[in-house]
Structures are given as C-alpha cells and as structure tokens.
Design a protein around this motif. Sequence first.
Motif, PDB file in Angstrom:
ATOM      1  N   HIS A   1      58.702  12.886   5.649  1.00 36.56           N
ATOM      2  CA  HIS A   1      60.163  12.505   5.153  1.00 36.56           C
ATOM      3  C   HIS A   1      60.630  13.743   3.975  1.00 36.56           C
ATOM      4  O   HIS A   1      61.428  13.334   3.456  1.00 36.56           O
ATOM      5  CB  HIS A   1      59.905  11.199   4.579  1.00 36.56           C
TER       6      HIS A   1
ATOM      7  N   ASP B   1      66.787  17.375   6.736  1.00 39.85           N
ATOM      8  CA  ASP B   1      67.375  18.042   8.018  1.00 39.85           C
ATOM      9  C   ASP B   1      67.736  19.567   8.081  1.00 39.85           C
ATOM     10  O   ASP B   1      67.405  20.041   9.025  1.00 39.85           O
ATOM     11  CB  ASP B   1      68.611  17.176   8.256  1.00 39.85           C
TER      12      ASP B   1
ATOM     13  N   THR C   1      60.656   4.756   6.024  1.00 42.53           N
ATOM     14  CA  THR C   1      62.010   4.487   6.846  1.00 42.53           C
ATOM     15  C   THR C   1      62.728   3.336   6.040  1.00 42.53           C
ATOM     16  O   THR C   1      62.437   2.590   5.050  1.00 42.53           O
ATOM     17  CB  THR C   1      61.743   3.596   8.046  1.00 42.53           C
TER      18      THR C   1
ATOM     19  N   ARG D   1      64.236  12.603   2.978  1.00 43.12           N
ATOM     20  CA  ARG D   1      65.019  12.096   4.038  1.00 43.12           C
ATOM     21  C   ARG D   1      64.539  11.128   4.626  1.00 43.12           C
ATOM     22  O   ARG D   1      63.480  11.195   5.745  1.00 43.12           O
ATOM     23  CB  ARG D   1      65.387  13.306   5.033  1.00 43.12           C
TER      24      ARG D   1
ATOM     25  N   ARG E   1      63.912   8.110   7.504  1.00 42.44           N
ATOM     26  CA  ARG E   1      64.331   8.255   8.856  1.00 42.44           C
ATOM     27  C   ARG E   1      64.147   6.829   9.569  1.00 42.44           C
ATOM     28  O   ARG E   1      63.164   6.308   9.401  1.00 42.44           O
ATOM     29  CB  ARG E   1      63.865   9.436   9.753  1.00 42.44           C
ATOM     30  N   THR E   2      65.070   6.332  10.167  1.00 39.03           N
ATOM     31  CA  THR E   2      64.610   5.189  11.258  1.00 39.03           C
ATOM     32  C   THR E   2      63.679   5.469  12.240  1.00 39.03           C
ATOM     33  O   THR E   2      63.472   6.508  12.677  1.00 39.03           O
ATOM     34  CB  THR E   2      65.982   4.967  11.822  1.00 39.03           C
TER      35      THR E   2
ATOM     36  N   GLU F   1      65.360   7.679  14.844  1.00 39.28           N
ATOM     37  CA  GLU F   1      65.231   8.941  14.428  1.00 39.28           C
ATOM     38  C   GLU F   1      63.841   9.769  14.340  1.00 39.28           C
ATOM     39  O   GLU F   1      63.918  10.965  14.851  1.00 39.28           O
ATOM     40  CB  GLU F   1      65.781   9.130  13.147  1.00 39.28           C
TER      41      GLU F   1
END
Length: 268
Positions: free
Chosen positions: A160, A164, A191, A212, A214-215, A218
Amino acid sequence: MSDDPRIDTSVAHPARRYDYLLGGKDNFEADRRSAAEIVKRHPTARLSAQENRFFMHRAVRYMARRGIRQFLDIGTGIPTSPNTHEIAQEIEPAARIVYVDNDPLVLVHARALLTGTEQGRTTYIEADLRDPAKILADSEVRDTLDLTEPVGLLLIAVLHFIRDDDDPAAILGTLIDALPAGSVVAASHATPEYMPAEQVATLRAVMERQWRDRTGTELRELFTRPDLRLLGPGIQSVARWWPDEAPQPRPAVESVASNGVMAEIRRT
C-alpha cells in the motif's frame, strides 16, 4: 539511536511508525505524531498492525512446512520477534532469509538482532521495493538465495506504499518472473472496504501522499496472472486467514483494515 546522516528524524517513516504501533521503542517523535494521527482516525490501528504480524507468522509457517527453505522478506521493518527467520528456522534450521527495507535505521537494528541458526543464513540489504531489479541483482540476495529453488516472497504491509504511478503490477511482475515454480507469495494490504466511508476519507486525508489503500478486488487484480494460483481463502481480511491457527479470540474484520493474499507460482 544512530548518527547515520541518512536517517531523517523529522519525517515519519513507515517502518518506524509500524514499530511504534506494535509497541516498539525504535521510533522518533515524527513517527509517533504520524501514528497518533492514524489512531485518531482508525482507533484499532494497533490491532491492525498486530494482525498483519500474525498473518505473516502463519504464512511463513505454511511455507516452511511445505518445504520452502528460503525467504525474501521485503519491507521487513524494524525487527520484532518472532520474525521470519525465527519462524522458518524453528521448522528448518538450514532455512535462509534475506530481509529488505529502505530505512537505514532498520539496517542498524538488523545487524544487531537478525541472527539466525548456524545451519542457515540470515542477512539484510537496504533497498526499495520500487526498484525490484536492484533487489534481485544484489550480491547478498544472490549469495544467500538460490533462485532456481522455491522461494517464499513476503510483502507484508508494504504494497500500500506503492502508489499507482509506481506501477505495482510491474513491480510484482519483476519479482514473480524471477522466482521458480513452487514459490509462494504472501502479501497483506491496507483496505478501505471494512470501514465507514467517512473514516476512509479522514485516513486518506493524512496518508494520501504516502499510501494507496486498495479494495480486495483491486488487490486481486494485482495477483491475477496465469502463473499464479491463489491459496487458502483467497483475498480475505487478515483476521480471517486460517483463523484456527491464529491467537484467539479473533477480532472483527471491521477492526482490522487489512486484507491478506497468498499465491503459488506455477510454470507451464
């Protein structure tokens, strides 16, 4: 702690902040302030950090029990016992481990604390996950690990921090392409999906420059490759990964803002 000029005590570092959340003492005021801001918005942040460690413990045991004898632990953080080498070498004393982190302070502690069995080997390199080719080419990695034999790749609570625009899929691809069939990748990842939307928004407000979230969907996309087979329950909260082997009682997923994934590398 260290007079290394590369250690900037005025800026929070993920490894030192994680150390503080786990109850460690190898951190600075900036790290504690940053952690306090996170806890203010995510009151169970300490639990989340601990559950990530417990997930790592279970993942390493699984890998070692199935015969994996070498491990590449990227984003290891400041040593917290039991660590990867202690768990792996308890099962197989000849296991070999390379720890990787980009905080010079981690190196200071790793040299003092990350000592393993006489039969095995434990070493540490200072490097960044954003440059996986450099990690793989490092002489310590090449001298310690045989990349023609299965490797346990650990990416615990580190992906994380790859935004991106750092191209996490390419980073993962470089690492996975270098490992042979039978290798296993274990990762955990922050998440937003178990938290209320307003809580997610406040966390992102203080962390957006550093991470970042992410689910699960993702995260699955990052691990969707023809040469990977997801293991266990797939993409799940780390609190639900092999719960019978975890400390009891198990916390609610809403208290642990992190998913786990394990995948076996297959080659046709």
